[in-house]
Design a protein around this motif. Structure first.
Motif, mmCIF file in Angstrom:
data_model
loop_
_atom_site.group_PDB
_atom_site.id
_atom_site.type_symbol
_atom_site.label_atom_id
_atom_site.label_comp_id
_atom_site.label_asym_id
_atom_site.label_seq_id
_atom_site.Cartn_x
_atom_site.Cartn_y
_atom_site.Cartn_z
ATOM 1 N N ALA A 155 2.724 9.650 -0.681
ATOM 2 C CA ALA A 155 2.864 9.269 0.474
ATOM 3 C C ALA A 155 1.608 9.078 1.524
ATOM 4 O O ALA A 155 1.823 8.426 2.385
ATOM 5 N N LEU A 158 0.194 5.728 1.025
ATOM 6 C CA LEU A 158 0.819 4.577 1.500
ATOM 7 C C LEU A 158 0.943 4.682 3.105
ATOM 8 O O LEU A 158 0.765 3.681 3.758
ATOM 9 N N ARG A 159 0.954 5.743 3.936
ATOM 10 C CA ARG A 159 0.734 5.939 5.279
ATOM 11 C C ARG A 159 -0.644 5.187 5.528
ATOM 12 O O ARG A 159 -0.701 4.467 6.502
ATOM 13 N N TYR A 162 -0.459 1.550 5.307
ATOM 14 C CA TYR A 162 0.222 0.903 6.211
ATOM 15 C C TYR A 162 -0.491 0.981 7.644
ATOM 16 O O TYR A 162 -0.593 -0.334 8.260
ATOM 17 N N CYS A 192 6.039 -0.738 2.905
ATOM 18 C CA CYS A 192 7.477 -0.470 3.485
ATOM 19 C C CYS A 192 8.760 -0.110 2.496
ATOM 20 O O CYS A 192 9.385 0.732 2.439
ATOM 21 N N GLN A 195 8.059 3.017 0.669
ATOM 22 C CA GLN A 195 8.363 4.124 1.611
ATOM 23 C C GLN A 195 9.824 4.204 1.605
ATOM 24 O O GLN A 195 10.316 5.221 2.348
#
Length: 245
Positions: A155, A158-159, A162, A192, A195
């Motif tokens: 997570a 990925l954040r 992003y 996205c 996620q």
């Protein structure tokens, strides 16, 4: 599959920087003959290292390519523009090798892009814009997330991807780097999706397809197919809101 610029384009920028270095040195009027000869020899050595490294990298032999990039980068210590341009290329190669077999190298790839960003922040001008470097660094987080099993770390990766991809958008628009922008939109859509945010993923893919059509970019069919696949995942949920995810 997340996207990146072609190896041939990256090769062009890497070798262009060294070629410019050679030309600049050869026409210098401020250096004595002995100093000029030293610089020419050094630049030619750097070019030979890069050329050999690229030969290995383009055939997927990253293990032999990486030490040559390191030597070339070190040999360009007196030429920071060319050194940082080569660091960018080295980051791209490290990213490719990490995705192929060595995920432990993603932090080293990020270190190359961070070095280039720090250099650009000082006012330097390189073939690679700040926005492009940010998008490339985002790609390291993006790809690494695909290899990460631990939920919290995935997570986080990925954040990070992003936020970096989003931070590159305005600069890519201003520089009219349309293909890089389309790739960044595509990758944002995939982040996205991973996620679990399919609605936002669709928005980014719609932007990608629109840009493809406006600028006749080569990935229109691939991007359209991905957009259709995302929509097909969302439509059953919209039709039956009580469906459990």
């Amino acid at each position: 599959m997340h996207k990146h610029l072609s190896n041939l384009l990256m090769l062009f920028y890497a070798l262009l920087g060294i070629a410019v270095l050679l030309a600049a040195i050869s026409i210098s009027s401020n250096s004595g003959k002995q100093q000029l000869g030293h610089h020419l020899s050094q630049a030619q050595h750097s070019l030979a290292l890069v050329t050999e490294a690229e030969t290995y990298a383009r055939t997927g032999n990253y293990a032999d390519a990486l030490p040559l990039y390191e030597k070339a980068i070190s040999s360009l210590s007196d030429y920071p523009d060319q050194q940082q341009a080569l660091r960018y290329r080295y980051g791209i190669v490290l990213n490719a090798f990490s995705a192929q077999a060595r995920p432990d190298l993603y932090p080293l790839a990020r270190a190359q892009f961070e070095s280039v960003l720090n250099y650009l922040d000082k006012g330097a001008v390189l073939p690679q814009s700040t926005a492009r470097v940010r998008s490339a660094m985002a790609h390291t987080y993006h790809q690494q997330a695909a290899t990460e099993k631990e939920h919290t770390q995935r997570a986080h990766l990925l954040r990070s991807a992003y936020l970096l991809y989003k931070s590159a958008i305005q600069g890519l628009r201003e520089q009219a780097e349309w293909q890089n922008l389309a790739i960044t939109y595509f990758n944002l859509g995939q982040v996205c999706e991973w996620q679990g945010n399919l609605e936002e993923a669709i928005i980014w893919l719609e932007k990608t397809v629109k840009l493809d059509m406006q600028h006749k970019l080569p990935d229109l069919q691939e991007d359209s197919d991905y957009l259709s696949a995302l929509r097909s995942q969302v439509e059953p949920i919209l039709e039956n809101p009580e469906t459990a995810l």
